[in-house]
Design a protein around this motif. Structure first.
Motif, PDB file in Angstrom:
ATOM      1  N   GLY A  34     -11.908  28.406 -24.557  1.00 58.84           N
ATOM      2  CA  GLY A  34     -10.259  27.887 -24.713  1.00 58.84           C
ATOM      3  C   GLY A  34      -9.526  29.141 -24.692  1.00 58.84           C
ATOM      4  O   GLY A  34      -8.339  28.960 -24.894  1.00 58.84           O
ATOM      5  N   ASN A  35      -9.908  30.251 -24.548  1.00 58.07           N
ATOM      6  CA  ASN A  35      -9.228  31.792 -24.562  1.00 58.07           C
ATOM      7  C   ASN A  35      -9.145  32.293 -23.269  1.00 58.07           C
ATOM      8  O   ASN A  35      -9.881  32.088 -22.320  1.00 58.07           O
ATOM      9  CB  ASN A  35     -10.064  32.737 -25.642  1.00 58.07           C
ATOM     10  CG  ASN A  35      -9.779  32.177 -26.976  1.00 58.07           C
ATOM     11  OD1 ASN A  35      -8.891  31.561 -27.445  1.00 58.07           O
ATOM     12  ND2 ASN A  35     -10.834  32.580 -27.700  1.00 58.07           N
ATOM     13  N   THR A  53     -10.091  32.566 -17.733  1.00 62.17           N
ATOM     14  CA  THR A  53      -9.867  31.688 -18.953  1.00 62.17           C
ATOM     15  C   THR A  53     -11.427  31.138 -19.021  1.00 62.17           C
ATOM     16  O   THR A  53     -12.072  31.010 -18.014  1.00 62.17           O
ATOM     17  CB  THR A  53      -8.853  30.498 -18.647  1.00 62.17           C
ATOM     18  OG1 THR A  53      -7.652  31.100 -18.451  1.00 62.17           O
ATOM     19  CG2 THR A  53      -9.047  29.589 -19.813  1.00 62.17           C
ATOM     20  N   TYR A 109     -13.552  28.115 -20.181  1.00 64.13           N
ATOM     21  CA  TYR A 109     -13.375  26.681 -20.409  1.00 64.13           C
ATOM     22  C   TYR A 109     -15.041  26.192 -20.651  1.00 64.13           C
ATOM     23  O   TYR A 109     -15.919  26.723 -20.457  1.00 64.13           O
ATOM     24  CB  TYR A 109     -12.823  26.021 -19.377  1.00 64.13           C
ATOM     25  CG  TYR A 109     -13.424  25.913 -17.972  1.00 64.13           C
ATOM     26  CD1 TYR A 109     -14.360  25.033 -17.655  1.00 64.13           C
ATOM     27  CD2 TYR A 109     -13.483  27.065 -17.030  1.00 64.13           C
ATOM     28  CE1 TYR A 109     -15.101  24.752 -16.555  1.00 64.13           C
ATOM     29  CE2 TYR A 109     -14.221  26.815 -15.838  1.00 64.13           C
ATOM     30  CZ  TYR A 109     -15.001  25.892 -15.486  1.00 64.13           C
ATOM     31  OH  TYR A 109     -15.673  25.598 -14.360  1.00 64.13           O
TER      32      TYR A 109
END
Length: 200
Positions: A160-161, A180, A182
C-alpha cells in the motif's frame, strides 16, 4: 477353537469355518484392538461385525512447523498434522479464538482461511481425539502486513505504500524513480519502475 460339528459355515478369508451359531473371529482394522467376527447362520457367515473393536488412543501429533506467519488478506493454510492411530475430531483447546478469518477443519486438523487483522504471535493448542483418548500439539500463529522485499534502490516496503527514489542520492544525477508495493497472491509485489535518472 471349538471342534466344528454338524452344519458348518465355510471360512471366508481370515475368518475360519465354524459350526452353526458360533462366531468366526478375525482381526480389527488398523488403529483398533480387539477382534472382529462373523456369525454362522444357516451355513453362511454373516457380514463382518466390529462392535468388539476398540480404538487405540492417538499419539505423536505434529505439524511440519510450529510457527506460522501469515499475510493479512491472503488465502493461507497450515499443513495437516501427522499422528499415530486414528483421530475422529480436532478442536482448539482453551478460550483463545483463532485470528479472525481463520478456521480449524475438525476432520483434517488443517487451519485455513483469509486473515483480516494483524495479530501478534499467539500459541494455540490443537487437540485430536477419538473415543479412547486425546493428544495435543502446540503451534504459534501470527498475521502481518504484506511486504515487498528490498530490490535495487528500493527498500523493504509494506503493502500500500509508494516509494520515490531521488536520483540525486546517487551523486551527480537528476530525476527520480518510483514504485508502489501492492498485495499479490501471497505477499507484496512491486509495480514496474517509473521515472529515470539522468547524469549531469
Amino acid at each position: 477353537y471349538c471342534r466344528v460339528e454338524g452344519a458348518v459355515c465355510p471360512g471366508i478369508g481370515e475368518y475360519p469355518p465354524v459350526a452353526e451359531g458360533q462366531i468366526s473371529p478375525g482381526e480389527c482394522g488398523a488403529g483398533f484392538h480387539g477382534y472382529s467376527y462373523r456369525t454362522c447362520n444357516g451355513t453362511v457367515l454373516s457380514e463382518v461385525k466390529t462392535d468388539t473393536c476398540v480404538y487405540n488412543p492417538p499419539s505423536n501429533i505434529t505439524y511440519a512447523v510450529s510457527n506460522f506467519v501469515f499475510v493479512r488478506n491472503t488465502e493461507v493454510a497450515t499443513d495437516r498434522p501427522s499422528y499415530v492411530n486414528i483421530i475422529t475430531e480436532f478442536y482448539v483447546a482453551g478460550d483463545t479464538p483463532l485470528p479472525e478469518g481463520l478456521a480449524l477443519n475438525n476432520v483434517t486438523g488443517e487451519i485455513s482461511g483469509t486473515p483480516v487483522n494483524v495479530t501478534d504471535s499467539t500459541v494455540y493448542t490443537i487437540v485430536g481425539k477419538n473415543p479412547s483418548g486425546a493428544v495435543s500439539a502446540q503451534i504459534a500463529i501470527s498475521v502481518q502486513v504484506g511486504t515487498c522485499v528490498a530490490e535495487e534502490v528500493f527498500p523493504k516496503t509494506e503493502v500500500g505504500n509508494e516509494v520515490v527514489y531521488q536520483c540525486s542520492d546517487q551523486g551527480y544525477y537528476i530525476g527520480s524513480k518510483k514504485r508502489t508495493c501492492y498485495l499479490g497472491e501471497s505477499n507484496g509485489v512491486w509495480t514496474k519502475t517509473s521515472g529515470f535518472c539522468m547524469s549531469i
